[in-house]
Design a protein around this motif. Sequence first.
Motif, PDB file in Angstrom:
ATOM      1  N   LEU A 122       0.824  -1.211   0.000  1.00  0.00           N
ATOM      2  CA  LEU A 122       0.000   0.000   0.000  1.00  0.00           C
ATOM      3  C   LEU A 122       0.858   1.262   0.000  1.00  0.00           C
ATOM      4  N   VAL A 123       1.943   1.240   0.748  1.00  0.00           N
ATOM      5  CA  VAL A 123       2.815   2.421   0.765  1.00  0.00           C
ATOM      6  C   VAL A 123       3.393   2.657  -0.623  1.00  0.00           C
ATOM      7  N   MET A 124       3.889   1.585  -1.243  1.00  0.00           N
ATOM      8  CA  MET A 124       4.579   1.716  -2.530  1.00  0.00           C
ATOM      9  C   MET A 124       3.578   1.747  -3.690  1.00  0.00           C
ATOM     10  N   ASP A 125       2.285   1.649  -3.349  1.00  0.00           N
ATOM     11  CA  ASP A 125       1.233   1.565  -4.368  1.00  0.00           C
ATOM     12  C   ASP A 125       1.507   0.390  -5.319  1.00  0.00           C
ATOM     13  N   ASP A 126       1.872  -0.739  -4.734  1.00  0.00           N
ATOM     14  CA  ASP A 126       2.260  -1.928  -5.497  1.00  0.00           C
ATOM     15  C   ASP A 126       1.087  -2.913  -5.429  1.00  0.00           C
ATOM     16  N   ASP A 127       0.213  -2.849  -6.419  1.00  0.00           N
ATOM     17  CA  ASP A 127      -1.022  -3.629  -6.391  1.00  0.00           C
ATOM     18  C   ASP A 127      -0.779  -5.122  -6.344  1.00  0.00           C
ATOM     19  N   GLU A 128       0.313  -5.542  -6.962  1.00  0.00           N
ATOM     20  CA  GLU A 128       0.602  -6.973  -6.965  1.00  0.00           C
ATOM     21  C   GLU A 128       0.792  -7.469  -5.530  1.00  0.00           C
ATOM     22  N   LEU A 129       1.543  -6.695  -4.740  1.00  0.00           N
ATOM     23  CA  LEU A 129       1.754  -7.096  -3.347  1.00  0.00           C
ATOM     24  C   LEU A 129       0.450  -7.055  -2.562  1.00  0.00           C
ATOM     25  N   VAL A 130      -0.345  -6.033  -2.791  1.00  0.00           N
ATOM     26  CA  VAL A 130      -1.597  -5.915  -2.047  1.00  0.00           C
ATOM     27  C   VAL A 130      -2.512  -7.094  -2.368  1.00  0.00           C
ATOM     28  N   ASP A 131      -2.594  -7.438  -3.641  1.00  0.00           N
ATOM     29  CA  ASP A 131      -3.421  -8.591  -4.015  1.00  0.00           C
ATOM     30  C   ASP A 131      -2.894  -9.883  -3.399  1.00  0.00           C
ATOM     31  N   ARG A 132      -1.598 -10.021  -3.435  1.00  0.00           N
ATOM     32  CA  ARG A 132      -0.984 -11.219  -2.853  1.00  0.00           C
ATOM     33  C   ARG A 132      -1.350 -11.324  -1.364  1.00  0.00           C
ATOM     34  N   ALA A 133      -1.302 -10.178  -0.705  1.00  0.00           N
ATOM     35  CA  ALA A 133      -1.605 -10.166   0.728  1.00  0.00           C
ATOM     36  C   ALA A 133      -3.075 -10.498   0.977  1.00  0.00           C
TER      37      ALA A 133
END
Lengths: 740, 740
Positions: free
Chosen positions: A194-205
């Motif tokens: 969320l901080v880095m606005d990295d949607d891939e990580l957010v979805d993974r989480a």
Amino acid sequence: MIIRNHIFICIIALLFAACTSPAEEKNTDTLFEQELARTQVRVDAIMEQGVNVPVPKDMAGGYTHEEHKRNWSTLCDAGALFTHTGDKRYATFIRDVLFEYAELYPTLPRHPTNRSYATGKLFWQCLNDANWLVYVSHAYDDIYDWLPEEERKQLNEQLFRPMADFLSVETPQFFNRIHNHSTWACAAVGMIGLVMDDDELVDRALNGLPPESLPDDLRDNDSGLIKDKYGRAGFLPQLDLSFSPDGYFAEGPYYLRYALSPFLFFGEALDEKRPGLNILEYRDGILGKAINALVLQADPTGDFFPINDSHKGMSLYSDEVVKSVDYGYYLYGNDPSLLTLAEKQGTVSLNAAGKAVSDAVAAGKAEPFRPTSVLFTDGADGKEGGVAVIRAYGAEEDHASVFLFKYAAQGMGHGHFDRLGYSFYNERGEVIQDYGSARWVNIDQKGGGRYLKENNTWAKQTVAHNALVVNQTSHFDGEISKAENFHPNLYAADISNPDFQLVSATENNAYPGREMHRSMWLLKDDAFQEPLLISVLRTSGSASASFDLPLWYKGQMLENNCDCEINNVMKPLGTNHGYQHLWAEANCKPKEGQLQFNWFHNGRFFTQTSVTDAEDEVLLVRLGANDPEMNLRRAPGLIHRRNGRANATFISVLETHGSYTPRNEIPHDPYGHITDLNLVVDSPEYTGLSFNHQDGTQWMILISNQNADPSVSHNLNINGRAYNWQGVHHLIKTNNNESK
Amino acid sequence: MIIRNHIFICIIALLFAACTSPAEEKNTDTLFEQELARTQVRVDAIMEQGVNVPVPKDMAGGYTHEEHKRNWSTLCDAGALFTHTGDKRYATFIRDVLFEYAELYPTLPRHPTNRSYATGKLFWQCLNDANWLVYVSHAYDDIYDWLPEEERKQLNEQLFRPMADFLSVETPQFFNRIHNHSTWACAAVGMIGLVMDDDELVDRALNGLPPESLPDDLRDNDSGLIKDKYGRAGFLPQLDLSFSPDGYFAEGPYYLRYALSPFLFFGEALDEKRPGLNILEYRDGILGKAINALVLQADPTGDFFPINDSHKGMSLYSDEVVKSVDYGYYLYGNDPSLLTLAEKQGTVSLNAAGKAVSDAVAAGKAEPFRPTSVLFTDGADGKEGGVAVIRAYGAEEDHASVFLFKYAAQGMGHGHFDRLGYSFYNERGEVIQDYGSARWVNIDQKGGGRYLKENNTWAKQTVAHNALVVNQTSHFDGEISKAENFHPNLYAADISNPDFQLVSATENNAYPGREMHRSMWLLKDDAFQEPLLISVLRTSGSASASFDLPLWYKGQMLENNCDCEINNVMKPLGTNHGYQHLWAEANCKPKEGQLQFNWFHNGRFFTQTSVTDAEDEVLLVRLGANDPEMNLRRAPGLIHRRNGRANATFISVLETHGSYTPRNEIPHDPYGHITDLNLVVDSPEYTGLSFNHQDGTQWMILISNQNADPSVSHNLNINGRAYNWQGVHHLIKTNNNESK
Ligand SMILES: [Ca+2]
Ligand SMILES: [Ca+2]
Ligand SMILES: [Ca+2]
Ligand SMILES: [Mg+2]
Ligand SMILES: [Mg+2]
Ligand SMILES: [Mg+2]
Ligand SMILES: [Mg+2]
């Protein structure tokens, strides 16, 4: 007079008394300002000293472990200080430390200790790496907009994205479970995303790793297979599976307090940065329900109920609970009674939630925290029994009576064999205790702070609880593998009338061929100073058995109406199921069909009246036998024993009365008032009890044992008199001047 | 910032926060005003209801007894209300009630119960008649000037003069003793004499009845002869004989609190009405010294030290102590630290003393109550030993360590066999306990509230104390008739340096042919978080013996360094002298010449290190054997046992360290730091001990056993090194970087 001249006196008195008398001055800063000031002092001191970013090497307690741990909290605090003071020194400090980590991290192999199923890089276990990333994500978020674009890029690529990948795709056995370790993993990966606005990580989480990406034989720390266990992973499934629909957590509030952190941190971040996800309303607002369940599972002093393996003394007022109260207030409806908890906590979180709480407290919005009764279901689907917290308040403002009745599922590895057991509390704390766990958390002298041997041999056993023991054997033979297949069931509950509250549950699997049914009431009546706690416990089975019903009262016995034989040589009461830890101080025979047991505790008197059979025994016991390390508290207890019956019904009424303090040595109302407790009917269909106040007033309570439908009508003839009522239970009060 | 804007912020914040927010409003009335308001509510309610003056008939607890008792306090309160409000309703009420008594009294024979050596008229014992007259004298005094001359005359002649004669000339066995009963008698007779300006009564009260006026064979309630016992009587001789020259009361502060009332009431009245007598300066201000002794004999929580037959929990903050604090402040030098006690008491007396205290508190004059060490002598002449209260304060503001060392005379019927025993306290209360008494005062269930059998069989016995027991036999065989012939002696004390305080005393009569000498220090050093408590106990005798030194620690043992054998069958440790009440939970052998015992209590850790001989045993004991009514607390203890020696020296050092709370589960400093405790010299002339901090710093303490003269020089060679010092004891600290 005081009221009339209020404003004038107040102004004058305050100007004189408070403003001219520094000794009595009160800190008029808000809770938030006070916490900010304390944090500033702490962080400034560390910044002055400088921080270290050592190459990881040590286990918990060792230098590199403790240093990295301190760093995560210093960075998080510094971020809050930058946000709330605007002082760029804090931002610069965070950046500098993060670049040190960015330099170190890419050089790190897994931690050299290799002692975990999921070895970390900064720490010996990934769990601590995830803790680090959750807290540091807060700090990074606080300076993200302040950082030059190229510095962000550098940190993202060298430090944070690699760390997120390490904790997820590179360690799937840590990331993809339904377990609090994975909640931390998902929160860490998702929050930095969320901080880095990295949607891939957010979805993974949110949704976990796709099962097809995992090796088939991957195992967790209990050697369970990761892939097959639930078929689901990620933060959202965890929200679905970790709590009952009411927010109840199977291991109890002591563990809920701990498990809740990553849920709340990530939840709050998602609410802010992915409002479209509407995470706060997910599963009908499950996060809010979990917070609510936490604050409602405490006794009137704020101590959490010691359900299962709880360490007693953990409290609503512990620092760890501050964020739950703040988020509960801020995110879920501004309940003004939570502000009273925040005031007693004496601090708030340094974030928007804490600010909101602090402002509301300063604006005088706090209202008394006086929770009412609540029934929690257990199991992810809410169908595995539950626990009831039944409360009533006494005539005096601050008096409160609460009992916790447990008919929940086993609670996994931390569960106790205490089905249909209860514990009872008043405004001064425990009255009828649950032992809690046999553990001194973090106390090295006591088995290194781990669970002690006596946790299994004593604390989990049925006899350690206010629950029925059959044939001196714990429920399910004390075997979790048997116990986890069954749960008790709520039979009936009626908490609509605060003066007469019922909860009733059954357990039919703890002993093969035996059914148990317990009904408990809190009855408030002007004739008694405090609510009465009433218990009816019926058991029926195919075989004759010996029944032990313990009463783990706290305090000092004053008198009882038995013939007691004191034991001048003491031997343990048994060899297993907890009995090996009990001394019998006295063996007693109750008189006249009625046991009365009177004791003193914490300034109040208590009298329990129970119906006894002619053959019943009463054992006055003391905990502490077979305790080579002296790990057990020397608690006193009473065991009501009935031998050689296939069926038995135990009934009791507990009175709280009077007061005494050695400061004035004047006892008030030291004797109980109940006489003539009787089982007036007891059949498979109906049980009824009656008792009198010594003034002649009589109460009768009837319960239907097999039909709890509130719309069904019952007709019962007792001693030639007909009783008609609708619903599961019925109270009849007959005043002493009425014909009976 | 907070400081800089103090005044401004304060005014604004207070106007807003306090004046606009009734929920946070503080009662700005003074203590005096608050007490006056409470009293008014109470008295108005009773006046509305009306009072009864029934014909006396009942024992204590019965109707007529309780009614006359309530009347004395209502009248006394009403007098104060008349004085301070001027409302004549109160004066009229008092007059009307007094006339009812004036009508009844002349008709009364002695009370029909006839159960006392001095049967009263209003009550079953003259003591209560005297209580009544003391309190009612206050009320009568308050309305005396307001009453018409003829009404005074009538009351004086029909009620008060007859009552005063009844309590003195008509009941000389009550009036003419040296005993607290007679103090009440003299106060009653003297105070009503002062109101009526009746010099004859005042003289009688001050000097007693002339011996020649008494029958020769008159006896008191202990069947002692009244005439021969002291040859003196009256208030002044009681002031001479009831206290030591320091104000110490032989039965301890629990009884002093009770006995002090009539002394203070009559003293204050004499000061006002017979200023020429200068009663406040009598015997060098003995009343002030007694007040001072009372407030100094409490632990840091305010609980009185449980010397002799004390009921634990009686406190500086009990209502009964309010007047002592008020008079102490008002009559004896306005010590501002007493105002802090008054604030914590939360109330003041409704008289000039209470008004002075209240005004001073309101004016912000209160200063912290942080008493220093004090040595009290015992015996009317101050030559019968004494008690020492040795205090030191820790690094943290509110931390305090105090030990009470007892080398007093027997303390009459309430005395315990605890010579050279001690107890130890910190800011949270007891750490090393004295059991107190075996009694639940006024609790009917427990032997009618009287002393329990276990008071004699346990609480008084030597093994119930932290005192040396020889051959499992109490001091003086547990016989008061032997014990009252002897007292220990103070050998030396040095409390001039608050960081290194010594008290040392001897007892050579408790066991025939045996001497005991104990020296105790409180040593404060930056190397340790809290002061160390150090004990050296030497005993020498002509015969070989068995020595038991108990340690009645409070709390939970964490670990010790012994080899322990746990007892899975427990039998009482003995058959008499208290041992019949002890279970041995474990029998242990200390290792390596040094016993280390580590425990947790009330949030702090404790470690006691003792030197052991190869043959020593350590018993881990638990109180509670042979206790058929379950009257005894299940206290844990440790007994350090040494067998078969004529001479023995026990040395120990107790550390208080660290902290722990289950609210955060973080232990700080859970282990002690002392190593290498050694007895470096031990001869009839000198004893020396040394110990190290684990950082290598060493302390050595030397004491001269036979010459305590502070001007004498000592030279001692230990292991080839010469030590020279002046005075009874000597401390040598060697830092770890210095050559040793
Ligand atoms: Ca405020
Ligand atoms: Ca809070
Ligand atoms: Ca006072
Ligand atoms: Mg932020
Ligand atoms: Mg339990
Ligand atoms: Mg007066
Ligand atoms: Mg004692």
